[in-house]
Design an enzyme around this catalytic site. Structure first.
Site, PDB file in Angstrom:
ATOM      1  N   LYS A   1     -21.226  29.787 -38.244  1.00 33.24           N
ATOM      2  CA  LYS A   1     -21.622  30.317 -36.938  1.00 33.24           C
ATOM      3  C   LYS A   1     -22.939  31.085 -37.080  1.00 33.24           C
ATOM      4  O   LYS A   1     -23.155  31.767 -38.089  1.00 33.24           O
ATOM      5  CB  LYS A   1     -20.507  31.253 -36.458  1.00 33.24           C
ATOM      6  CG  LYS A   1     -20.656  31.780 -35.043  1.00 33.24           C
ATOM      7  CD  LYS A   1     -19.415  32.601 -34.670  1.00 33.24           C
ATOM      8  CE  LYS A   1     -19.469  33.157 -33.268  1.00 33.24           C
ATOM      9  NZ  LYS A   1     -18.249  33.921 -32.896  1.00 33.24           N
TER      10      LYS A   1
ATOM     11  N   SER B   1     -16.276  32.556 -28.578  1.00 33.92           N
ATOM     12  CA  SER B   1     -17.681  32.292 -28.778  1.00 33.92           C
ATOM     13  C   SER B   1     -18.005  31.349 -29.938  1.00 33.92           C
ATOM     14  O   SER B   1     -19.106  30.799 -29.988  1.00 33.92           O
ATOM     15  CB  SER B   1     -18.407  33.614 -29.001  1.00 33.92           C
ATOM     16  OG  SER B   1     -17.935  34.260 -30.167  1.00 33.92           O
TER      17      SER B   1
ATOM     18  N   SER C   1     -12.421  34.736 -30.486  1.00 32.92           N
ATOM     19  CA  SER C   1     -13.517  33.768 -30.572  1.00 32.92           C
ATOM     20  C   SER C   1     -13.369  32.664 -31.604  1.00 32.92           C
ATOM     21  O   SER C   1     -14.169  31.737 -31.619  1.00 32.92           O
ATOM     22  CB  SER C   1     -14.836  34.493 -30.835  1.00 32.92           C
ATOM     23  OG  SER C   1     -15.375  34.945 -29.622  1.00 32.92           O
TER      24      SER C   1
END
Ligand code: GLN
Length: 473
Positions: free
Chosen positions: A75, A150, A174
């Site tokens: 990420k 996210s 997330s």
């Protein structure tokens, strides 16, 4: 789709090479990336070079680990030395970190090949990746829908076969929520189980790095690599990591689980509720005992989170001011320079969080909001610890609904926040939690969530392995 451990086995037997795995990943990216937008930065050249080096090591009998040569992605709020890291924000659009996150370094030390940096909601604030400054990702199962967020890009990359595993991060769901929406396995470890060093801070008392994988065993193996103390993060637990893979292999037979009714109430789609009940029945049939427990403070968790997380964010994001980090806007004086740099650098959701956080911490409101939220957090945690005296794990849905359509919630922040109601309690209480795919409803993936007591990832993985075996069929 091949799992990480299956690929490792084939590599070990000489049936494939790292170059072959990386090329297959890049082919997959070429096929689907334009539509899905999983990545903010792709590293095809360095990935192929690293794969060649890995193959040479293996040929010389010097493979670094079973992970050596396996393609993965991180990420884009995890620092990667010399590789652009943006947190999907314009304010870090060209940021080159001088060091790597501890978790990233630990994976690199195993010889895995970094394929790229994945898309997210700006600074990890969001539940759909639609708040990325660089455009949303899409759900590989149905590209008219969001992948969740996210850590949406990481979930997409793993679900679409672009890499064998990925790291994400959690503050309020997330990792688990996008895992549930995309049909992969997502783990949020206990608070402190994994070092946060090099994770761009959102809300430090909640943030935790997590894993996205194709199955439970992969998650167990991966957590074993990244877990453990770190002199660079004083909140990282020095308790030795357990053998998570052995736990996953053992399965959940003989353990006890509870289904708290508060997680099946209002807002939870009837099909999702039915899927959890079906899974509970299957666990009972496979040697687990059901003993239901109640967690009455659950409905307040979301409110407490949306005070505590923005409060910490407003402080953590102060460093992005055009001086210490981020491009400096033209201005007449210092105050205007701050205002304009931040005004131009942050997107609307990040601004909303900073404003909210500043408000709840301000004199006169601190006691009413922040202190009250912290009290709730303590109650919630105590309530969980009490429940874990009666049961080994809790079974709930991961999310109230399946993946929503792009644009469906962007105009309504509250509706977007609701996507996290069932994941946030584990973050507030610091519990380990996992999302395992159930049987899809209406063609869309459903996530089944298990939570365990702090640092009892072993129990979580034992039951998760059984759940995975029985539920998805
Ligand atoms: N969706 C939640 C939020 O926007 C959780 C985000 C996260 O876990 N990073 O705060």
């Amino acid at each position: 789709m091949e799992t990480l451990l299956e690929a490792a086995l084939r590599l070990g037997r000489g049936e494939t090479s790292s170059q072959e795995l990386v090329r297959a990943s890049l082919d997959r990216v070429a096929e689907r990336e334009e539509e899905l937008h999983a990545f903010l930065t792709l590293l095809p050249e360095s990935a192929i070079e690293e794969a060649q080096a890995s193959d040479r090591r293996r040929a010389a009998g010097q493979a670094m680990s079973v992970f050596d040569g396996i393609p993965w992605s991180a990420k884009d709020n995890l620092l990667t030395e010399g590789v652009r890291t943006t947190a999907a924000s314009r304010i870090l659009g060209d940021y080159l970190p001088p060091y790597s996150a501890t978790a990233v370094g630990r994976i690199e030390a195993q010889g895995a090949v970094l394929l790229g940096k994945t898309n997210l909601d700006e600074f990890a604030m969001g539940s759909s990746t639609e708040y990325s400054a660089f455009g949303p990702s899409r759900n590989p199962v149905d590209p008219t829908r969001v992948p969740g967020g996210s850590s949406g890009g990481s979930a997409v990359a793993v679900a679409a076969g672009m890499c064998h595993f990925a790291l994400g991060s959690e503050t309020g769901g997330s990792v688990r929520q996008p895992a549930a929406f995309c049909g992969v396995v997502g783990v949020k470890p206990s608070y402190g189980r994994v070092s946060r060093y090099g994770l761009i801070a959102f809300a430090s008392s909640l943030d935790q790095i997590g894993t996205l994988t194709r199955d439970v065993r992969d998650a167990a193996a991966l957590l074993g690599v990244i877990a453990g103390g770190d002199p660079m993060d004083q909140t990282a637990s020095t308790a030795p990591a357990q053998d998570y893979l052995a736990a996953a292999r053992e399965g959940g037979k003989g353990l006890t689980f509870g289904v708290p009714p508060e997680y099946l109430g209002e807002g939870v789609a009837p099909e999702v509720r039915a899927e959890v009940e079906r899974a509970a029945g299957l666990l009972e049939r496979h040697g687990l005992t059901r003993r239901d427990v109640s967690l009455p403070h659950t409905p307040y968790a979301l409110d407490a989170y949306y005070i505590i997380a923005p409060a910490e964010a407003s402080s953590n994001l102060a460093r992005f001011d055009g001086m210490r980090y981020g491009p400096r806007a033209d201005a007449q004086d210092l105050a205007e320079a701050y205002r304009r740099s931040r005004g131009q650098g942050f997107g609307p959701e990040v601004k909303r969080r900073i404003l909210l956080g500043t408000y709840v911490l301000s004199a006169g409101y601190y006691d009413t909001y922040y202190l009250q939220a912290q009290r709730l957090r303590t109650l919630l945690r105590d309530e969980f610890l009490q429940a874990f005296r009666d049961v080994d794990v809790l079974l709930t849905p991961t999310t109230p609904t399946t993946a929503f359509r792009l644009g469906e919630n962007t105009q309504d922040p509250l509706a977007m926040y609701m996507a996290d109601t069932l994941t946030i309690p584990a973050n507030l209480a610091g519990l380990p939690a996992i999302s395992v795919p159930g049987r899809p409803v209406g063609g869309l993936p459903v996530g089944l969530q298990l939570m365990a007591a702090p640092l009892r990832e072993d129990l979580m993985f034992r039951v998760a392995a059984t759940l995975e075996e029985v539920a998805a069929r």
